[in-house]
Design an enzyme around this catalytic site. Structure first.
Site, PDB file in Angstrom:
ATOM      1  N   ASP A  28      26.914 -10.767   9.213  1.00 39.38           N
ATOM      2  CA  ASP A  28      26.785  -9.997   7.975  1.00 39.38           C
ATOM      3  C   ASP A  28      27.485 -10.725   6.821  1.00 39.38           C
ATOM      4  OD1 ASP A  28      28.986  -9.298   9.630  1.00 39.38           O
ATOM      5  OD2 ASP A  28      29.381  -7.474   8.511  1.00 39.38           O
ATOM      6  N   HIS A  50      33.183  -5.292   2.725  1.00 45.41           N
ATOM      7  CA  HIS A  50      32.303  -4.113   2.747  1.00 45.41           C
ATOM      8  C   HIS A  50      32.904  -3.029   1.855  1.00 45.41           C
ATOM      9  CE1 HIS A  50      30.004  -5.572   6.207  1.00 45.41           C
ATOM     10  NE2 HIS A  50      31.125  -5.752   6.871  1.00 45.41           N
ATOM     11  N   ASP A  93      36.763  -8.231   6.779  1.00 38.65           N
ATOM     12  CA  ASP A  93      36.464  -6.886   7.297  1.00 38.65           C
ATOM     13  C   ASP A  93      37.629  -5.909   7.081  1.00 38.65           C
ATOM     14  OD1 ASP A  93      33.880  -7.223   8.206  1.00 38.65           O
ATOM     15  OD2 ASP A  93      34.446  -7.656  10.266  1.00 38.65           O
ATOM     16  N   TYR A 119      35.495   3.419   9.544  1.00 43.85           N
ATOM     17  CA  TYR A 119      35.437   1.970   9.750  1.00 43.85           C
ATOM     18  C   TYR A 119      36.571   1.529  10.677  1.00 43.85           C
ATOM     19  CZ  TYR A 119      34.661  -2.896   8.451  1.00 43.85           C
ATOM     20  OH  TYR A 119      34.373  -4.241   8.477  1.00 43.85           O
ATOM     21  N   HIS A 149      25.083  -2.341  14.222  1.00 43.63           N
ATOM     22  CA  HIS A 149      25.289  -2.580  15.660  1.00 43.63           C
ATOM     23  C   HIS A 149      25.889  -1.371  16.399  1.00 43.63           C
ATOM     24  CE1 HIS A 149      29.462  -3.724  14.812  1.00 43.63           C
ATOM     25  NE2 HIS A 149      29.193  -4.957  14.467  1.00 43.63           N
ATOM     26  N   HIS A 163      38.039  -9.212  12.179  1.00 46.68           N
ATOM     27  CA  HIS A 163      37.643  -8.450  13.332  1.00 46.68           C
ATOM     28  C   HIS A 163      37.225  -9.314  14.506  1.00 46.68           C
ATOM     29  CE1 HIS A 163      33.312  -6.908  14.292  1.00 46.68           C
ATOM     30  NE2 HIS A 163      34.068  -6.353  15.201  1.00 46.68           N
ATOM     31  N   HIS A 174      35.082 -15.192   7.877  1.00 44.34           N
ATOM     32  CA  HIS A 174      34.693 -14.513   9.124  1.00 44.34           C
ATOM     33  C   HIS A 174      33.272 -14.928   9.474  1.00 44.34           C
ATOM     34  CE1 HIS A 174      34.006 -11.493  12.074  1.00 44.34           C
ATOM     35  NE2 HIS A 174      33.693 -10.483  11.298  1.00 44.34           N
ATOM     36  N   GLU A 194      31.025 -13.493  11.578  1.00 43.11           N
ATOM     37  CA  GLU A 194      29.974 -12.514  11.917  1.00 43.11           C
ATOM     38  C   GLU A 194      28.862 -12.575  10.870  1.00 43.11           C
ATOM     39  OE1 GLU A 194      31.303  -8.521  12.867  1.00 43.11           O
ATOM     40  OE2 GLU A 194      29.424  -8.127  13.956  1.00 43.11           O
TER      41      GLU A 194
HETATM   42 FE1  FEO Z   1      32.923  -8.313  11.573  1.00 48.27          FE
HETATM   43 FE2  FEO Z   1      31.580  -7.244   8.553  1.00 48.27          FE
HETATM   44  O1  FEO Z   1      31.722  -8.287  10.123  1.00 48.27           O
END
Ligand code: FEO
Length: 397
Positions: free
Chosen positions: A82, A224, A164, A191, A24, A145, A78, A80
């Site tokens: 991903d 991640h 995250d 990041y 993104h 996040h 979370h 989001e």
């Molecule tokens: Fe805020 Fe890795 O998603």
């Protein structure tokens, strides 16, 4: 992919996304991973999932350890996508009636993403779930996040599943910090600079609370990149530094150029800064991704921005970087603006206004030169650079 054993009965069953290069709007030159964790106890918990196209890989990885139907509890740290994109496939496979633990906001946000009638168990900050011999404790971490974000702590193993937080977009079979390449901290810094900087005050408060609590953290498992096992203190210390927006004796000169005049000014300003002993890097916007520029801004004491004037405006790429930077809220910087022009020359004023809106302490007047800089113009830029460098040295005595 073979799951990675993290501790007895604890596995990373996530996937690697080798080829993603744009997350993104953030450049992911090292790819990324979507980590998901399986805790096998008397009850079996899956913590987070992966991006939707990787759902089959996730199921394949889980299946190497247990039949996915045996999962008793799914935890979503979370919303989001991903990390939640594979939830519909997972819940279908695990059983739609299985409890789905999330934060209160997570319950709302997941329901906004997926119209499934799942068995949500929104938790309070500090709530615990016993798996048998081991316990999961949930920690609300809003805005790390998203408003729904939470961490999950496996108490008996002292493992923090941090979603995250502490992540890096870093793809690799080497799953631990002591195995990763030398650019690991650069990726972690990138990041933070691009995903988390705007929440720095909130992150600082959370970290100070965690440190003060004396909670033992032997391993940090983000969603991640690599797992911090060698010394989680290393990344926690870095987060404390970045969240306090601590700066180095360093300046960045960010610019774009049409006919190399603003570039000549940028190089002369950088030379002037360098003469004061301050580290400096000129950064041509169209040769650098905005997310790499932001990584350099994170620990820079001075941010100097140059733009030609185009159609009475600043150059569009400069506006892009400034809008992006403003959103991420770097604080307490020395600012500078400069630029070349043909006839109207509004850019320096416009750039100055943007940097002032970020509450930067501006060093004025910034050089504004017509057409091609002559020797005197270059000298003026060197002098301006020295003023910037002097201001950095005075600030960071
Ligand atoms: Fe805020 Fe890795 O998603």
């Amino acid at each position: 992919m073979k799951p990675t054993k993290i501790a007895d009965g604890v596995y990373d069953v996530g996937v690697i996304d080798w080829n993603i290069r744009d997350f993104h709007g953030y450049s992911t030159d090292r790819g990324t991973s979507y980590n998901a964790y399986l805790v096998v106890d008397e009850k079996i918990a899956l913590i987070d999932t992966v991006k939707a196209p990787f759902a089959d890989q996730l199921i394949g990885n889980i299946s190497q350890i247990i039949d996915p139907k045996k999962i008793d509890v799914v935890v979503s740290n979370h919303t989001e996508m991903d990390h939640s994109g594979a939830l519909p496939r997972i819940m279908h496979r695990v059983g739609e009636d299985k409890p789905l633990y999330c934060s209160k906001m997570g319950g709302k946000n997941l329901a906004s993403h997926f119209p499934n009638a799942w068995n949500y168990h929104p938790v309070e900050d500090g709530e615990e779930l016993t798996l048998g011999k081991r316990t999961l404790a949930f920690m609300e971490t809003r805005m790390i996040h998203w408003p729904d974000s939470m961490f999950t702590y496996l108490k008996e193993n002292h493992i923090l599943f941090s979603s995250d937080g502490f992540g890096q977009h870093y793809a690799g079979f080497d799953k631990f910090d002591d195995q990763a390449g030398t650019d690991l901290m650069v990726q972690a810094k990138k990041y933070y600079a691009n995903i988390l900087l705007l929440y720095a005050p909130r992150i600082l408060k959370l970290l100070e609370k965690v440190v003060a609590s004396g909670i033992q953290i032997d391993m940090i498992c983000p969603d991640h990149g690599v797992i911090w096992r060698q010394g989680p203190g290393r990344i926690i210390d870095a987060y404390l530094k970045w969240s306090r927006q601590e700066q180095e004796k360093k300046a960045v000169v960010i610019y774009d150029t049409m006919w190399k005049s603003t570039e000549a000014m940028a190089n002369a300003i950088a030379e002037g800064i360098s003469l004061t002993g301050v580290k400096v890097k000129p950064i041509h916007i169209r040769s650098s991704h905005r997310s790499d520029i932001m990584t350099e801004v994170l620990d820079a004491a001075a941010v100097v921005v140059g733009s030609p004037t185009l159609n009475n405006q600043m150059f569009p790429t400069v506006a892009d970087v400034l809008v992006y930077m403003k959103g991420l809220k770097p604080e307490n910087r020395i600012g500078g603006a400069f630029g070349s022009y043909g006839w109207s020359g509004e850019s320096v004023k416009l750039v100055t206004a943007e940097l002032e809106a970020m509450k930067f302490t501006m060093i004025e007047p910034g050089p504004r030169l017509q057409y091609v800089p002559d020797g005197a113009g270059i000298d003026a830029c060197i002098e301006y650079g020295k003023k910037i460098g002097d201001a950095v040295n005075a600030k960071l005595l």
